[in-house]
Design a protein around this motif. Structure first.
Motif, PDB file in Angstrom:
ATOM      1  N   GLY A   8       0.835  -1.212   0.000  1.00 41.31           N
ATOM      2  CA  GLY A   8       0.000   0.000   0.000  1.00 41.31           C
ATOM      3  C   GLY A   8       0.855   1.241   0.000  1.00 41.31           C
ATOM      4  N   CYS A   9       0.263   2.348  -0.451  1.00 48.52           N
ATOM      5  CA  CYS A   9       1.043   3.549  -0.736  1.00 48.52           C
ATOM      6  C   CYS A   9       1.689   4.151   0.503  1.00 48.52           C
ATOM      7  N   THR A  10       0.955   4.182   1.599  1.00 51.28           N
ATOM      8  CA  THR A  10       1.482   4.865   2.778  1.00 51.28           C
ATOM      9  C   THR A  10       2.676   4.114   3.365  1.00 51.28           C
ATOM     10  N   LEU A  11       2.682   2.816   3.165  1.00 50.18           N
ATOM     11  CA  LEU A  11       3.797   2.036   3.710  1.00 50.18           C
ATOM     12  C   LEU A  11       5.100   2.272   2.938  1.00 50.18           C
ATOM     13  N   LYS A  12       4.963   2.863   1.757  1.00 46.71           N
ATOM     14  CA  LYS A  12       6.164   3.177   0.987  1.00 46.71           C
ATOM     15  C   LYS A  12       6.671   4.577   1.296  1.00 46.71           C
ATOM     16  N   THR A  13       5.892   5.345   2.055  1.00 49.90           N
ATOM     17  CA  THR A  13       6.281   6.734   2.293  1.00 49.90           C
ATOM     18  C   THR A  13       6.289   7.068   3.777  1.00 49.90           C
ATOM     19  N   LYS A  14       5.127   7.392   4.310  1.00 54.06           N
ATOM     20  CA  LYS A  14       5.074   7.863   5.690  1.00 54.06           C
ATOM     21  C   LYS A  14       5.110   6.746   6.722  1.00 54.06           C
ATOM     22  N   ALA A  15       4.839   5.540   6.293  1.00 53.16           N
ATOM     23  CA  ALA A  15       4.743   4.448   7.275  1.00 53.16           C
ATOM     24  C   ALA A  15       5.733   3.334   6.940  1.00 53.16           C
ATOM     25  N   CYS A  41      -2.537   1.765  -5.653  1.00 52.32           N
ATOM     26  CA  CYS A  41      -3.170   2.192  -4.399  1.00 52.32           C
ATOM     27  C   CYS A  41      -4.586   1.618  -4.301  1.00 52.32           C
ATOM     28  N   CYS A  42      -4.939   1.148  -3.104  1.00 50.86           N
ATOM     29  CA  CYS A  42      -6.248   0.532  -2.909  1.00 50.86           C
ATOM     30  C   CYS A  42      -7.367   1.562  -2.886  1.00 50.86           C
ATOM     31  N   GLY A  43      -7.004   2.826  -2.696  1.00 46.92           N
ATOM     32  CA  GLY A  43      -8.029   3.874  -2.631  1.00 46.92           C
ATOM     33  C   GLY A  43      -8.315   4.323  -1.212  1.00 46.92           C
ATOM     34  N   GLY A  44      -7.772   3.599  -0.252  1.00 47.71           N
ATOM     35  CA  GLY A  44      -7.877   4.042   1.140  1.00 47.71           C
ATOM     36  C   GLY A  44      -9.160   3.652   1.844  1.00 47.71           C
ATOM     37  N   CYS A  77      -1.423  -2.833   6.449  1.00 53.49           N
ATOM     38  CA  CYS A  77      -2.177  -1.595   6.640  1.00 53.49           C
ATOM     39  C   CYS A  77      -3.663  -1.958   6.781  1.00 53.49           C
ATOM     40  N   SER A  78      -4.280  -1.484   7.840  1.00 57.67           N
ATOM     41  CA  SER A  78      -5.687  -1.831   8.088  1.00 57.67           C
ATOM     42  C   SER A  78      -6.579  -1.396   6.933  1.00 57.67           C
ATOM     43  N   ALA A  79      -6.267  -0.241   6.360  1.00 49.25           N
ATOM     44  CA  ALA A  79      -7.118   0.303   5.300  1.00 49.25           C
ATOM     45  C   ALA A  79      -7.035  -0.576   4.053  1.00 49.25           C
ATOM     46  N   PRO A 229      -1.746   3.505   9.502  1.00 53.71           N
ATOM     47  CA  PRO A 229      -0.992   4.762   9.486  1.00 53.71           C
ATOM     48  C   PRO A 229      -1.855   5.987   9.786  1.00 53.71           C
ATOM     49  N   LEU A 230      -3.102   5.973   9.306  1.00 53.44           N
ATOM     50  CA  LEU A 230      -3.949   7.141   9.534  1.00 53.44           C
ATOM     51  C   LEU A 230      -4.374   7.228  11.001  1.00 53.44           C
TER      52      LEU A 230
END
Lengths: 259, 664, 129
Positions: A8-15, A41-44, A77-79, A229-230
């Motif tokens: 997922g996208c956030t795990l490649k950046t902020k997480a 990206c899954c779309g969140g 990532c839970s999302a 992450p959120l």
């Protein structure tokens, strides 16, 4: 053992911590996370509407690739997990939706919900086993009082996610126990942190997150652990001095592989 | 050739509205063997029956076909009519042109065509009917009541007072059931114990009632009037006839940490115990799961202190076999588990309790001696929130809740709220409700009194979340009238948990071959007209095992069940059903298939001597049907490989004739 | 009038929700974490879609306050799933040309350096087409 992995996208950046330690710990415990090629990206968030097709295609592509490798699809990532698992269930339960998805995505090679979707915690509990993890712990987190924060996405909708009892879950508490720490039960562990509303209404996100951290603190928590992450962002931003850590960080620490 | 009369009923407009009854009687009048055919507005009325009787005489009828409602409704009526006119009642066949035709069709043409086919089918069957004579069986004049709560107690007392012997089997060490745990009862606020315990004593002292406490029904066989039952008397390690109930052992037993189920685990009892002061029988019971002597062989304190020498650590389960004419199920109910409703924080806080726990907290004989205090810290609560419908009316969650309304919660919650306000005027009480349902004598008046005179706050809305914070419970719920979301700081939260049938009911129903609904409530023979009888003959239903009920309703139903039992036991002989299986011995090959499939144990095998050719004899093993036990289900006729087994009144050739008539 | 019915029927079809299953207990609104920020609450969404009173919902900011936490879905005793109705109403609005609630230009002012991507993509998915 090898499983397909959707970071997922956030795990490649902020997480990045969530991602890096997820891989390291899994490897240490004998499971290789094989990243899906060209994942998107899954779309969140999952759109529940039955006529939303395009927003679900990235999940379907990932599910399809895992199916082609005959592997379960794991995300941490839970999302991402929520979106992928709900998409998979929609394909299984709603034939009309499934056929429309397949029309977008190579109908000759139809996907009908065959892939097993696992959250990283389920991988730990059901595939590896908390007992085995307990044996591998070198730095037991003895004496630490840790509150599990499930938020919404890990558990709900309960019928689809089917990870645990929606109102009285135990998977994260059992995980915390396996690492030698003491889980703290508090009622806001499955209430929303505010999620994406943080973008529009800082006040609402603050109100929701504060409630979670203060409730955990009230019950004696020294730290909160999460897989999202959120959630981490919202709790950290609004939760005062309560440390918020990822499940994988905690796991790496206990297994002695945290840098 | 039979001389058949056809009688088509209009059932007012129930049939005639969708079926052209004249066309049906005309068409059926042309069928072979039919010598008379007519139609009438209400065939079951006296005039209709007279019409049938007269036609039998005038046309020398030998068979009757009635095209009307379901045979479950009026078959017996028309059989009696036929018998009164001198023909065998089993020469009557019913074509169901109401439930199976007029009620489910909208189109007159289709309905009429189908009615004619159904009538023709019945005619085809009557051609092959033969007169049948039912057998008789004796009636054992003793009843068994399973469950010793208020339902079982009332049923047993009523039956015994009418002069018959009754045994009560109760799985707990005492009778009394749920009512014994209650504090006061709505709508009159009598103390539950004050009105129940005299009845318990009556039971104990009644010369025709025996109580098997701490016992369970182990096995049931036989049939109406003639049940054979095995009762397991569980070892209580105390000689029941020797124990005086002095209670010394329950004070001296060193094992003090046993959760007291009578107080729902809110305090502890000893390993040897008497559930409560007015227990019947008032004898001690040793809990084998906790007794140190039974587990390790080291202790024996109770035996040492017992002056009556009643303790017997070597006692074993005892099995008693008894015959009964009738069996009454009175197995009662339990609140459902709150495990799956943790949005109300039942598992998280001791101060979130169920209504039954609240009863014990208010009860002078309860864990707090009747002082209403918070279970967590013993502090008096100043703000109590009651939540109704927890798990009731819950259609989305079959795995945790119940789709039905539990019926009793609105009233007991009003009672709890009122009693709290009465005893502790400083305590503020709020009730969250979806609907307040009070259909009962003096019920709505009672609820209104709680609101108007006692100042209970009723809020229309449901609680979404209870959150323990500090030493408070934050109750978040909606107030639909004010269109607000409320957050109430409460000291105590009381959940009106849905009720469900006792878990013992399902296995019992299997033993009794009594039917149940999907919620495990016993099914009645007819929901309106036979509410206290099971469809299985000789099995009767009393109390909440049939559906949620309050005490007045339970007692009424218990009395009604008793009346039905008395009616049965008053008979010396029961007329059986002649439509039972019989075996053609010449065709039987002795394979035992029928014996294996018979659910009632009605088939046995016998070696019989048969004449062979040339004056020889041979011994053959053949099936024998006990006509008194056979229920006419027909399993054996289907299973029999040689076609020897057949059902009287429903012979294979009759069924085939019916099928031919439909397909013609 | 006819149009209003069509919009409601479309919302019902798209959401897969049968509002007639609602027994009007209000548990959804009792559990909703965004209740105080909403002009119309989850139980009202269900009722108003059932009765065809759709215009106030289409105009209300309440459709952007749902957090998609699904608590109302899991706690509803009748399986009504109010969140799906809220989402279907919102889609009726944002699918119209020029009705995006969140625009890319608005974004820079909302960001801070810790904000995860997840928040941005989620908000776009919920608020814009």
């Amino acid at each position: 053992m090898k499983v397909s992995y959707f970071p997922g996208c956030t795990l490649k950046t902020k997480a990045k911590d969530l991602d890096v330690y997820a891989r390291k710990c899994a490897e240490f415990l004998g499971v290789t996370l094989e990243e899906i090629e060209n994942w998107q990206c899954c779309g969140g968030v999952f759109t529940t509407s039955r006529d939303e097709i395009a927003t679900k295609l990235s999940s379907v592509r990932a599910l399809k690739e895992a199916k082609s490798k005959n592997q379960p699809l794991v995300s941490v990532c839970s999302a991402c997990h929520n979106v992928i698992k709900q998409t998979n269930a929609a394909i299984k339960d709603d034939a009309e939706f499934a056929s429309r998805v397949n029309n977008y995505n190579a109908p000759e090679d139809a996907y009908n919900g065959e892939t097993q979707v696992l959250h990283y915690l389920e991988l730990l509990r059901d595939v590896i086993g908390f007992d085995k993890i307990k044996e591998k712990v070198v730095n037991p987190l003895t004496g630490r009082k840790i509150a599990a924060y499930y938020g919404c996405l890990l558990l709900r909708p309960g019928k689809v996610m089917a990870m645990d009892d929606v109102e009285n879950p135990t998977i994260m508490e059992d995980f915390i126990r396996a690492l030698g720490a003491e889980p703290v039960i508090y009622s806001y562990r499955n209430e929303c942190c505010g999620g994406y509303i943080t973008l529009e209404s800082k006040e609402l996100a603050k109100a929701k997150s504060e409630k979670v951290t203060s409730n955990a603190k009230d019950k004696g928590a020294e730290a909160i652990v999460t897989a999202c992450p959120l959630c981490k962002y919202n709790l950290q931003k609004n939760g005062g001095d309560m440390p918020i850590v990822y499940i994988t960080e905690l796991l790496a620490e206990a297994l002695g592989i945290k840098e | 050739m039979q001389r058949i009369g056809v009688f088509v009923c209009w059932c007012g407009s129930n049939i005639a509205g969708t079926v052209d009854v004249q066309a049906v009687s005309d068409a059926l009048g042309k069928e072979p063997g039919v010598v008379f055919s007519t139609n009438y507005q209400y065939m079951c009325s006296q005039a209709g029956q007279d019409m049938i009787k007269q036609a039998i005489k005038e046309h020398n009828l030998t068979g009757i076909v009635i095209c009307s409602c379901s045979p479950r409704m009026h078959e017996a009526t028309f059989r009696k009519t036929a018998a009164a006119a001198g023909i065998n009642p089993y020469m009557v066949e019913i074509a169901n042109i109401r439930e199976q035709c007029s009620w489910i069709h909208k189109d007159m043409k289709e309905g009429t065509e189908k009615a004619i086919v159904l009538g023709r089918t019945a005619i085809a069957k009557v051609h092959l009917n033969t007169p049948l004579v039912p057998g008789e069986s004796p009636v054992t004049k003793r009843a068994l009541v399973i469950g010793g709560g208020i339902a079982g107690i009332q049923t047993a007392l009523d039956i015994a007072d009418a002069g018959f012997y009754v045994d009560i089997v109760e799985k707990k060490p005492t009778i009394g059931g749920k009512m014994a745990q209650l504090d006061k009862t709505f709508p009159t606020l009598d103390c539950a114990a004050c009105i129940l315990t005299p009845k318990m004593v009556d039971v104990a002292q009644h010369e025709r009632i025996r109580i098997f406490s701490y016992s369970e029904v182990e096995h049931v066989s036989g049939f109406v009037g003639n049940f054979d039952v095995t009762i397991k008397k569980k070892a209580r390690y105390v000689k029941e006839d020797v124990c005086t109930g002095c209670g010394l052992c329950t004070e001296k037993c060193p094992q003090k940490k046993v959760p007291n189920e009578f107080n729902l685990g809110m305090d502890n009892r000893r390993a040897i115990y008497i559930p409560f002061a007015q227990a019947v029988p008032k004898v001690a019971t040793i809990d084998a799961d906790y007794c140190t002597m039974l587990k390790t062989g080291k202790c024996g304190v109770c035996s040492k202190v017992c002056t009556a020498k009643a303790i017997d650590y070597t006692q074993k389960d005892e099995f008693i076999e008894e015959k009964y004419g009738a069996i009454v199920a009175a197995t009662g109910f339990n609140p459902i588990s709150m495990d799956k409703f943790d949005e109300f924080a039942y598992s998280q806080s001791k101060d979130v309790i169920t209504s039954l726990e609240f009863e014990r907290l208010m009860n002078a004989a309860g864990p707090t001696a009747g002082k209403l205090v918070r279970p967590s810290d013993g502090v008096h609560p100043h703000k109590i929130v009651f939540v109704q419908c927890v798990g009731s009316r819950c259609a989305a969650c079959a795995e945790k809740g119940k789709e039905y309304c539990s019926k009793i919660c609105c009233m007991y919650t009003a009672k709890h709220a009122m009693l709290t306000r009465d005893k502790y005027p400083d305590t503020d009480v709020t009730v969250f409700y979806i609907d307040v349902r009070t259909p009962g004598k003096q019920f709505d008046e009672f609820y209104r009194r709680a609101v108007e005179e006692y100042g209970v706050h009723y809020i229309k809305g449901m609680v979404g979340k209870v959150s323990p914070e500090g030493n408070k419970l934050i109750v978040q719920g909606s107030d639909l009238i004010a269109n607000k979301q409320l957050k109430i700081e409460a000291d105590l939260v009381v959940l009106a948990a849905a009720i469900e049938p006792d878990k013992s009911a399902r296995p019992l129903a299997t033993m009794l071959t009594a039917s149940m609904d999907t919620n495990d409530f016993f099914t009645e023979a007819h929901p309106k007209l036979r509410p206290v009888e099971s469809p299985t003959a000789g099995i009767f239903l009393s109390g909440a095992c049939q559906g949620p009920k309050d005490i007045p309703e339970t007692v009424s139903q218990a009395g009604a069940a008793a009346a039905k039992v008395i009616g049965l036991l008053s008979k010396d002989k029961l007329t059986g059903n002649p439509c039972v299986a019989h075996s053609d011995e010449m065709m039987c090959n002795g394979c035992s298939t029928c014996e294996k499939v018979c659910p009632y144990g009605a088939i046995t095998y016998q070696d019989k001597e048969f004449r062979g050719p040339n004056r020889t004899t041979l011994i053959r093993r053949v099936a024998q049907v006990n006509e008194a036990v056979c229920q006419g289900c027909g399993c054996c006729t289907v299973a029999c490989p040689s076609g020897a087994m057949d059902l009287k009144g429903f012979a294979s050739k009759q069924i085939m004739a019916e099928v031919d008539a439909i397909c013609k | 009038m006819e149009n209003k019915k069509d919009v409601c029927n479309e919302i019902i079809r798209r959401s897969g929700v049968n509002p007639r299953k609602c027994m009007k207990c209000g548990k959804c609104s009792g559990t909703c974490p965004a209740y105080d920020e909403m002009e119309y609450h989850p139980h009202q969404f269900v009722y108003m879609v059932e009765t065809g009173d759709i215009e106030p919902l289409l105009k209300s900011k309440s459709i952007y306050r749902c957090l998609s936490c699904f608590a109302c879905i899991d706690r509803c005793p009748r399986g009504v799933e109010p969140a799906k109705i809220v989402e279907a109403v919102r889609l009726s609005v944002i699918r119209e040309q020029g009705n995006n609630h969140l625009k890319a230009d608005d974004l820079p002012a909302m960001l801070d350096e810790d904000l995860p991507q997840q928040a941005i993509v989620s908000a776009f998915r919920k608020y814009s087409k």
